[in-house]
Motif scaffolding. Structure first.
Motif, PDB file in Angstrom:
ATOM      1  N   ALA A   1      17.398  -4.652 -44.332  1.00  0.00           N
ATOM      2  CA  ALA A   1      18.162  -3.801 -43.423  1.00  0.00           C
ATOM      3  C   ALA A   1      17.241  -2.840 -42.669  1.00  0.00           C
ATOM      4  N   VAL A   2      16.231  -2.296 -43.375  1.00  0.00           N
ATOM      5  CA  VAL A   2      15.279  -1.384 -42.719  1.00  0.00           C
ATOM      6  C   VAL A   2      14.478  -2.133 -41.658  1.00  0.00           C
ATOM      7  N   VAL A   3      14.083  -3.376 -41.960  1.00  0.00           N
ATOM      8  CA  VAL A   3      13.360  -4.188 -40.976  1.00  0.00           C
ATOM      9  C   VAL A   3      14.235  -4.442 -39.755  1.00  0.00           C
ATOM     10  N   VAL A   4      15.518  -4.733 -40.000  1.00  0.00           N
ATOM     11  CA  VAL A   4      16.444  -4.967 -38.883  1.00  0.00           C
ATOM     12  C   VAL A   4      16.577  -3.716 -38.027  1.00  0.00           C
ATOM     13  N   VAL A   5      16.700  -2.545 -38.680  1.00  0.00           N
ATOM     14  CA  VAL A   5      16.770  -1.285 -37.936  1.00  0.00           C
ATOM     15  C   VAL A   5      15.509  -1.098 -37.094  1.00  0.00           C
ATOM     16  N   ALA A   6      14.352  -1.387 -37.685  1.00  0.00           N
ATOM     17  CA  ALA A   6      13.093  -1.250 -36.966  1.00  0.00           C
ATOM     18  C   ALA A   6      13.079  -2.135 -35.725  1.00  0.00           C
ATOM     19  N   LEU A   7      13.533  -3.381 -35.884  1.00  0.00           N
ATOM     20  CA  LEU A   7      13.546  -4.315 -34.749  1.00  0.00           C
ATOM     21  C   LEU A   7      14.533  -3.866 -33.680  1.00  0.00           C
ATOM     22  N   VAL A   8      15.709  -3.395 -34.108  1.00  0.00           N
ATOM     23  CA  VAL A   8      16.722  -2.943 -33.141  1.00  0.00           C
ATOM     24  C   VAL A   8      16.197  -1.764 -32.336  1.00  0.00           C
ATOM     25  N   VAL A   9      15.628  -0.770 -33.024  1.00  0.00           N
ATOM     26  CA  VAL A   9      15.102   0.408 -32.328  1.00  0.00           C
ATOM     27  C   VAL A   9      13.966   0.005 -31.396  1.00  0.00           C
ATOM     28  N   PHE A  10      13.110  -0.909 -31.851  1.00  0.00           N
ATOM     29  CA  PHE A  10      11.996  -1.363 -31.024  1.00  0.00           C
ATOM     30  C   PHE A  10      12.502  -2.068 -29.771  1.00  0.00           C
ATOM     31  N   VAL A  11      13.513  -2.919 -29.927  1.00  0.00           N
ATOM     32  CA  VAL A  11      14.086  -3.625 -28.776  1.00  0.00           C
ATOM     33  C   VAL A  11      14.735  -2.640 -27.813  1.00  0.00           C
ATOM     34  N   ILE A  12      15.445  -1.647 -28.363  1.00  0.00           N
ATOM     35  CA  ILE A  12      16.060  -0.633 -27.499  1.00  0.00           C
ATOM     36  C   ILE A  12      14.981   0.119 -26.724  1.00  0.00           C
ATOM     37  N   GLY A  13      13.858   0.414 -27.400  1.00  0.00           N
ATOM     38  CA  GLY A  13      12.749   1.071 -26.713  1.00  0.00           C
ATOM     39  C   GLY A  13      12.208   0.214 -25.585  1.00  0.00           C
ATOM     40  N   CYS A  14      12.042  -1.083 -25.843  1.00  0.00           N
ATOM     41  CA  CYS A  14      11.582  -2.000 -24.797  1.00  0.00           C
ATOM     42  C   CYS A  14      12.563  -2.039 -23.629  1.00  0.00           C
ATOM     43  N   HIS A  15      13.858  -2.020 -23.977  1.00  0.00           N
ATOM     44  CA  HIS A  15      14.890  -2.047 -22.929  1.00  0.00           C
ATOM     45  C   HIS A  15      14.832  -0.788 -22.071  1.00  0.00           C
ATOM     46  N   HIS A  16      14.578   0.351 -22.701  1.00  0.00           N
ATOM     47  CA  HIS A  16      14.459   1.594 -21.936  1.00  0.00           C
ATOM     48  C   HIS A  16      13.268   1.526 -20.977  1.00  0.00           C
ATOM     49  N   VAL A  17      12.139   1.036 -21.479  1.00  0.00           N
ATOM     50  CA  VAL A  17      10.954   0.933 -20.624  1.00  0.00           C
ATOM     51  C   VAL A  17      11.238  -0.010 -19.450  1.00  0.00           C
ATOM     52  N   TYR A  18      11.868  -1.144 -19.745  1.00  0.00           N
ATOM     53  CA  TYR A  18      12.190  -2.111 -18.692  1.00  0.00           C
ATOM     54  C   TYR A  18      13.178  -1.525 -17.687  1.00  0.00           C
ATOM     55  N   THR A  19      14.203  -0.832 -18.212  1.00  0.00           N
ATOM     56  CA  THR A  19      15.202  -0.227 -17.319  1.00  0.00           C
ATOM     57  C   THR A  19      14.553   0.779 -16.373  1.00  0.00           C
TER      58      THR A  19
END
Length: 281
Positions: free
Chosen positions: A163-181
């Motif tokens: 679950a912690v790994v999943v949270v890490a991946l979700v937050v990382f993807v959201i960060g990538c999405h913010h940079v892309y946006t």
């Protein structure tokens, strides 16, 4: 059949009433205030981060630190109560947008994407609203410590570590999405800005740099959660403040913190501008 039709009619009446509330000018004005409060929190986190970059801040560079700063100011509790209620209204607006806005999306994939994205925003604002209201009631807590304690509880078994790994991946993807946006100026698709006005330039500048700055901060948080999961060390998963402190320890970390701090301030200013130009329903 009659009872089934009555149930359908009742559901439609409830849905129509909910849509009327969501479209009411008073409700929309309160919801827009949620953007303003969110902007204030981001600006304060950015200021704390800049002070951290200069080695002169003992406050936490996260929601707790920002809200504590508001609470300690004259009239701060009133601001927190108003802001918390406004963000709660913003949560309801996002929930309504997830339901009613999906009707206008063509294709199942677009509808699902709209619902998931909008519900994600609702969760973020719900957490911020709850934190603001806790501080307003004098029950503020250390969010970094809470995160570490929660992570420690999850580390006790394989499912928790996953679950912690999943949270890490979700937050990382959201960060990538913010940079892309930010880099692609995708945020402009969700605003109604009069063309040819100076305010449009301000929105573009604060949006581009703000989204990129916040994205970098979220990437750091995601990496810290991933590091905590791989090393089975919950102390590393301390949220934004811990991620920024780890960033400060890197070579040229002060410069990186200054960039992130400035980006968070600009994102906060963008949120305030968004309160005026974001379409509500």
């Amino acid at each position: 059949m009659g009872s089934l039709q009555s149930a359908r009619d009742g559901a439609e009446n409830v849905e129509d009433a909910a849509e009327d509330v969501a479209e009411h000018p008073v409700f929309q004005t309160i919801a827009r205030g949620g953007f303003v409060m969110s902007g204030l929190v981001h600006v304060l986190i950015g200021v704390i981060t800049l002070r951290m970059a200069l080695g002169g801040s003992s406050q936490e560079a996260d929601q707790s630190g920002a809200l504590q700063a508001v609470a300690s100011a004259p009239g701060g509790n009133i601001v927190l109560w108003i802001g918390g209620i406004a963000m709660a209204a913003l949560v309801l607006w996002h929930l309504a947008e997830a339901w009613f806005g999906a009707r206008w999306k063509r294709g199942a994939a677009k509808r699902i994407g709209h619902v998931v994205t909008t519900l994600g925003k609702a969760v973020v604002y719900a957490a911020l609203a709850a934190t603001a209201l806790r501080f307003a009631a004098g029950a503020g807590t250390d969010s970094g410590q809470q995160t570490s304690q929660l992570t420690a509880g999850l580390m006790g078994n394989a499912a928790g570590r996953t679950a912690v790994v999943v949270v890490a991946l979700v937050v990382f993807v959201i960060g990538c999405h913010h940079v892309y946006t930010g880099a692609s100026r995708g945020f402009e698709d969700h605003l109604r800005v009069p063309e040819g006005q100076q305010i449009a330039r301000a929105i573009v500048v604060t949006g581009v740099l703000g989204y990129i700055g916040k994205g970098i901060a979220l990437l750091a948080v995601g990496l810290m959660f991933g590091w905590a999961a791989l090393g089975a060390d919950p102390e590393k998963a301390t949220g934004l403040d811990g991620a920024l402190q780890a960033m400060a320890a890197l070579p040229a970390g002060g410069v990186a913190l200054a960039v992130v701090g400035a980006g968070l301030i600009l994102f906060g200013l963008f949120a305030v501008l968004r309160s005026r130009y974001a379409p509500v329903m």
